[in-house]
Design an enzyme around this catalytic site. Sequence first.
Site, PDB file in Angstrom:
ATOM      1  CE  LYS A  49      51.201  58.355  45.980  1.00  0.00           C
ATOM      2  NZ  LYS A  49      50.453  57.300  45.440  1.00  0.00           N
TER       3      LYS A  49
ATOM      4  CD  GLU B 224      40.678  65.845  49.615  1.00  0.00           C
ATOM      5  OE1 GLU B 224      40.229  66.779  50.273  1.00  0.00           O
ATOM      6  OE2 GLU B 224      40.947  64.726  50.113  1.00  0.00           O
TER       7      GLU B 224
ATOM      8  N   GLY C 250      43.387  55.651  40.269  1.00  0.00           N
ATOM      9  CA  GLY C 250      42.738  55.688  38.960  1.00  0.00           C
ATOM     10  C   GLY C 250      42.665  57.102  38.444  1.00  0.00           C
TER      11      GLY C 250
ATOM     12  N   GLY D 168      47.470  45.173  35.141  1.00  0.00           N
ATOM     13  CA  GLY D 168      47.630  46.618  35.317  1.00  0.00           C
ATOM     14  C   GLY D 168      47.236  47.108  36.700  1.00  0.00           C
TER      15      GLY D 168
ATOM     16  CB  THR E 136      47.356  57.841  34.644  1.00  0.00           C
ATOM     17  OG1 THR E 136      48.357  57.038  34.032  1.00  0.00           O
ATOM     18  CG2 THR E 136      46.074  57.082  34.713  1.00  0.00           C
ATOM     19  CB  VAL E 137      46.472  61.811  37.821  1.00  0.00           C
ATOM     20  CG1 VAL E 137      45.598  62.780  38.592  1.00  0.00           C
ATOM     21  CG2 VAL E 137      46.572  60.477  38.565  1.00  0.00           C
TER      22      VAL E 137
ATOM     23  CE  LYS F  28      48.191  56.800  48.846  1.00  0.00           C
ATOM     24  NZ  LYS F  28      47.705  55.586  48.191  1.00  0.00           N
TER      25      LYS F  28
ATOM     26  CB  ILE G 137      38.447  59.125  49.718  1.00  0.00           C
ATOM     27  CG1 ILE G 137      38.173  57.743  49.149  1.00  0.00           C
ATOM     28  CG2 ILE G 137      37.752  59.288  51.058  1.00  0.00           C
ATOM     29  CD1 ILE G 137      38.743  56.621  50.014  1.00  0.00           C
TER      30      ILE G 137
HETATM   31  N1  HSE Z   1      49.567  53.212  44.214  1.00  0.00           N
HETATM   32  C1  HSE Z   1      48.465  53.696  44.989  1.00  0.00           C
HETATM   33  C2  HSE Z   1      47.594  52.536  45.431  1.00  0.00           C
HETATM   34  C3  HSE Z   1      47.580  54.650  44.261  1.00  0.00           C
HETATM   35  O1  HSE Z   1      47.782  51.397  44.992  1.00  0.00           O
HETATM   36  O2  HSE Z   1      46.701  52.793  46.212  1.00  0.00           O
HETATM   37  C4  HSE Z   1      48.029  56.049  44.279  1.00  0.00           C
HETATM   38  O3  HSE Z   1      48.089  56.565  45.576  1.00  0.00           O
END
Ligand code: HSE
Length: 435
Positions: free
Chosen positions: A105, A129, A302, A187, A13-14, A205, A136
């Site tokens: 991460k 990042e 996303g 989703g 996806t990314v 994170k 962000i």
């Molecule tokens: N699974 C993470 C979230 C997104 O729901 O924020 C990717 O870091």
Amino acid sequence: MRAIQVGLIGFGTVGTGVVKILQQNAEIIEKRVGRSVVLSRIADLDVKTDRGIKVPDGILTTKVDDILDDPDIEIVVELIGGHEPAKRFILQAIERKKSVVTANKALLADHGEEIFEASFKSNVDVGFEASVGGGIPIIRSLTEGLAANRMTSIMGIMNGTSNYILTRMTNEHRDFSEILQEAKREGYAEADPSLDVDGIDAAHKLAIMVNLAYGTPVRMSEIFTEGISKLSTVDMEFAKELGLTMKLLGIGKLREQSIEARVHPTLVPTGSPIAQVGGVYNAIHLVGDAVGDVVLYGKGAGSLPTASAVVGDIIDLARNRVNQVSCRVPPTSFQWEQRQAIPIKPMANIESMYYLRCMVKDQPNVLSKISGILGAHGISISSVLQKGRKAGQTVPLVILTHRSQEAAVQLALQEINALPLISEPTTLLRMEEME
Ligand code: HSE
């Protein structure tokens, strides 16, 4: 002038978002870098699925070595996630003097030190990042924009999936399990949502941010982590009446010579910026001694938002290559030899304000017994709320405390829960005032 060549490992996806941005914004990226940035190889085990985007013939490969062994590829982007083989690919790329961009991460939280050390020793840039807060620019804020500050606090919504579920539970007064099932169908939640709803993703994170903000490595095992699956809408209703909103927060605070690092459901004032953050959005509230409060808000996940952060790193590292510099900004924000191990406070020693919901028999003298136990443990009450009047039956009694020590509150709760007038274990939630 020769283009900067990029190799992408992981076409999910990314990765698809990265390809789109590099194609759509090629002209503006070239203007910003000073040379064109070209994606010359994409490695993925699946090179057949149509991702809805056209890539030049011959650039797809199932062999990562086509990227790692290619001397013309200067920047390697790792987007496969997980520990292995991602770590091996990153370390191999560094060894071969290729700049690295990753969104991983879990890898950085668990094995960041090894990767950062390799980066320092080889003088090779590593950009990450996209590992925190999706689109962000939080990493760059910590390492550059706010580098003048002694950071005192990092607090925020770091997981979009759990924020989406909590927002719906709050607005629709519906249970966790019901909303989770819907979120999966829509989703918004993975088939196995445990990393998100158990707070582990947020803890990954937080570990990365604490490391950068305070110049100290943090082990995942040192971060107290509690998720949202046991939360009840009853408490959300009470919270609303008390002017509070429930959020899953990651909290990293510097307290004299130690650090608080914790992830748990937290009640925050409904008027605070963090409380307004709904759905899959993330928001991170930073406090620095010079700048004061800064809140960064945006899409935490996303394809395109996360790819925006990845491509931002590609641009940064490409600029370094054009200018023949590397590690101008240390990946750990602090210079490697200037980092110090700062102890992480055990959870028992942290201080917080507390929300306690006791299920009690509605009879005289109950409040005095409970407040007596709290008082004996040095816990001061700030307000009390009892709803309904059912003489002799069970009713909820909600008590808010002033700032107290976690260990004292836990001990008091053991005593309270042992009272015959208590019908079920008391619910404990922590509260934060947002400066
Ligand atoms: N699974 C993470 C979230 C997104 O729901 O924020 C990717 O870091």
